[in-house]
Write an enzyme that holds these catalytic residues in place. Structure first.
Site, mmCIF file in Angstrom:
data_model
loop_
_atom_site.group_PDB
_atom_site.id
_atom_site.type_symbol
_atom_site.label_atom_id
_atom_site.label_comp_id
_atom_site.label_asym_id
_atom_site.label_seq_id
_atom_site.Cartn_x
_atom_site.Cartn_y
_atom_site.Cartn_z
ATOM 1 N N LYS A 52 0.844 -1.203 0.000
ATOM 2 C CA LYS A 52 0.000 0.000 0.000
ATOM 3 C C LYS A 52 0.881 1.257 0.000
ATOM 4 O O LYS A 52 0.618 2.219 -0.731
ATOM 5 C CB LYS A 52 -0.934 -0.008 1.223
ATOM 6 C CG LYS A 52 -2.053 -1.024 1.080
ATOM 7 C CD LYS A 52 -2.856 -1.247 2.342
ATOM 8 C CE LYS A 52 -3.831 -2.397 2.094
ATOM 9 N NZ LYS A 52 -4.690 -2.731 3.205
ATOM 10 N N GLN A 96 -5.167 -2.066 9.297
ATOM 11 C CA GLN A 96 -4.942 -3.341 8.607
ATOM 12 C C GLN A 96 -5.543 -4.487 9.422
ATOM 13 O O GLN A 96 -5.336 -4.590 10.637
ATOM 14 C CB GLN A 96 -3.432 -3.548 8.396
ATOM 15 C CG GLN A 96 -3.081 -4.754 7.547
ATOM 16 C CD GLN A 96 -3.616 -4.662 6.111
ATOM 17 O OE1 GLN A 96 -3.669 -3.586 5.529
ATOM 18 N NE2 GLN A 96 -4.025 -5.779 5.553
ATOM 19 N N ASP A 119 -11.658 2.309 3.782
ATOM 20 C CA ASP A 119 -11.891 0.865 3.695
ATOM 21 C C ASP A 119 -13.389 0.567 3.548
ATOM 22 O O ASP A 119 -13.759 -0.571 3.258
ATOM 23 C CB ASP A 119 -11.413 0.226 5.012
ATOM 24 C CG ASP A 119 -10.388 -0.853 4.812
ATOM 25 O OD1 ASP A 119 -10.116 -1.218 3.664
ATOM 26 O OD2 ASP A 119 -9.862 -1.336 5.836
HETATM 27 N N1 LIG Z 1 -8.255 -3.164 6.460
HETATM 28 C C1 LIG Z 1 -8.167 -4.126 5.525
HETATM 29 N N2 LIG Z 1 -7.572 -5.275 5.816
HETATM 30 C C2 LIG Z 1 -7.497 -6.245 4.870
HETATM 31 C C3 LIG Z 1 -7.994 -6.022 3.566
HETATM 32 C C4 LIG Z 1 -8.641 -4.797 3.297
HETATM 33 O O1 LIG Z 1 -9.165 -4.540 2.173
HETATM 34 N N3 LIG Z 1 -8.700 -3.872 4.297
HETATM 35 N N4 LIG Z 1 -7.811 -6.984 2.569
HETATM 36 C C5 LIG Z 1 -6.948 -8.117 2.812
HETATM 37 C C6 LIG Z 1 -5.493 -7.928 2.523
HETATM 38 N N5 LIG Z 1 -5.122 -6.987 1.468
HETATM 39 C C7 LIG Z 1 -5.223 -5.669 1.733
HETATM 40 O O2 LIG Z 1 -5.208 -5.203 2.816
HETATM 41 C C8 LIG Z 1 -4.454 -7.423 0.279
HETATM 42 C C9 LIG Z 1 -4.376 -8.749 -0.070
HETATM 43 C C10 LIG Z 1 -3.644 -9.145 -1.205
HETATM 44 C C11 LIG Z 1 -3.017 -8.224 -1.997
HETATM 45 C C12 LIG Z 1 -2.205 -8.602 -3.176
HETATM 46 O O3 LIG Z 1 -1.858 -7.767 -3.973
HETATM 47 N N6 LIG Z 1 -1.829 -9.862 -3.321
HETATM 48 C C13 LIG Z 1 -0.950 -10.285 -4.372
HETATM 49 C C14 LIG Z 1 -0.013 -11.350 -3.838
HETATM 50 C C15 LIG Z 1 0.848 -10.832 -2.745
HETATM 51 C C16 LIG Z 1 1.774 -11.892 -2.190
HETATM 52 O O4 LIG Z 1 2.657 -12.335 -2.900
HETATM 53 O O5 LIG Z 1 1.597 -12.248 -1.005
HETATM 54 C C17 LIG Z 1 -1.737 -10.863 -5.527
HETATM 55 O O6 LIG Z 1 -2.834 -11.367 -5.281
HETATM 56 O O7 LIG Z 1 -1.212 -10.804 -6.629
HETATM 57 C C18 LIG Z 1 -3.110 -6.900 -1.651
HETATM 58 C C19 LIG Z 1 -3.823 -6.508 -0.536
HETATM 59 C C20 LIG Z 1 -7.037 -8.536 4.276
HETATM 60 N N7 LIG Z 1 -6.908 -7.425 5.161
#
Ligand SMILES: Nc1nc2c(c(=O)[nH]1)N[C@@H](CN(C=O)c1ccc(C(=O)N[C@@H](CCC(=O)O)C(=O)O)cc1)CN2
Length: 286
Positions: A52, A96, A119
């Protein structure tokens, strides 16, 4: 079959957001600020918070990440949220998730000022979505709707959408967004009877279950659009979704991969929400 890469779509959207921020900079305006609170040392959360911060930097948005130790008390966290609510330079606040188990997520989310809740989890914003008013919508569902739009799925009249998962972060808001675009939506979950038969009726199938490769080819209607929200880390440290991508890809009209699918769109929509918060903020105080 088309693969919908969130990694590519998010780059395009970030390019547009960057241009808006460059214009603000040129006009000598204050720049948008996102503040992210991370409590504890969950490795996945650390990595998401880092991506982020990098995404903010890439478009010229300011990121203030606040790292708090695992031992943080509920009151200390609430005090931090309150401090950010009152900071006129902060446009967006995100805590988070998940929080360490000794902390109460609900009261922390409730403490975020609804006009900084990028969020979209505060009950005021959830209520606005439910009643069709303008507010903040959670980032993953927003990202999924952008992915559908990218393959021409905007007016969903006459289409059956099945959403597997009923969380506040994904399943519930996404069902409302799909319904708003005229889809006929069914929300399924772990207690749904005959999930397979239900999924076989879906023109749009959204999997947000948290079970690796649970959705196999026999769940899929020929020509369906399949969106995989699952991010599961396997024993070999590789990521996989809730959908068996290789088995399904020839049957689906379009499908999202994991990684490089919905995840990058979540981060991108957070930037979009923060810019929206900034614009509202500037309208009132600017
Ligand atoms: N307050 C919040 N917490 C969480 C959220 C949210 O929207 N708000 N969502 C998820 C986690 N998340 C963002 O926070 C998130 C998950 C995955 C990715 C991402 O880009 N993943 C990559 C792979 C990354 C890796 O290698 O581990 C992909 O899918 O290509 C971004 C954000 C839970 N918590």
């Amino acid at each position: 079959m088309e693969i919908i890469y969130g990694s590519e779509l998010s780059q395009k959207i970030k390019g547009e957001l960057k241009q808006e921020i460059e214009k603000l900079q040129k006009d000598g305006r204050r720049l948008p600020v996102l503040s992210v609170i991370l409590v504890g040392d969950n490795p996945a959360s650390q990595s998401y918070v880092k991506s982020k911060a990098n995404a903010c930097t890439s478009i010229g948005m300011e990121n203030r990440t606040i790292r708090m130790p695992h031992s943080t008390t509920q009151q200390e966290l609430l005090n931090e949220v309150q401090r950010l609510n009152e900071d006129p330079q902060v446009d967006g606040i995100l805590v988070q998730l998940p929080l360490p188990s000794h902390l109460d997520e609900v009261s922390v989310v409730d403490a975020i000022s609804p006009d900084k809740d990028v969020d979209g989890l505060h009950p005021v914003n959830a209520g606005k979505l439910l009643t069709g008013r303008d507010g903040f919508v959670p980032c993953t569902p927003l990202g999924v709707m952008e992915m559908l739009a990218s393959v021409g799925y905007t007016d969903l009249s006459g289409l059956n959408a099945v959403v597997i998962g009923r969380s506040n972060l994904v399943g519930k808001p996404l069902s409302l967004l799909l319904q708003k675009q005229n889809a006929t939506v069914t929300m399924a979950h772990s207690r749904t009877a005959d999930l397979k038969a239900l999924c076989q009726q879906a023109d749009i199938l959204i999997a947000a279950i948290g079970k690796p490769k649970k959705i196999t080819a026999d769940y899929i209607k020929e020509g369906a659009v399949v969106i995989d929200v699952g991010i599961n880390r396997m024993e070999d440290d590789k990521l996989c979704g809730d959908v068996d991508f290789e088995a399904i890809k020839e049957k689906a009209k379009a499908i999202t991969p994991v990684p490089k699918g919905v995840g990058p769109m979540t981060v991108c929509m957070l930037l979009k929400n923060t810019l929206k918060a900034y614009k509202e903020h500037e309208k009132i105080y600017g």
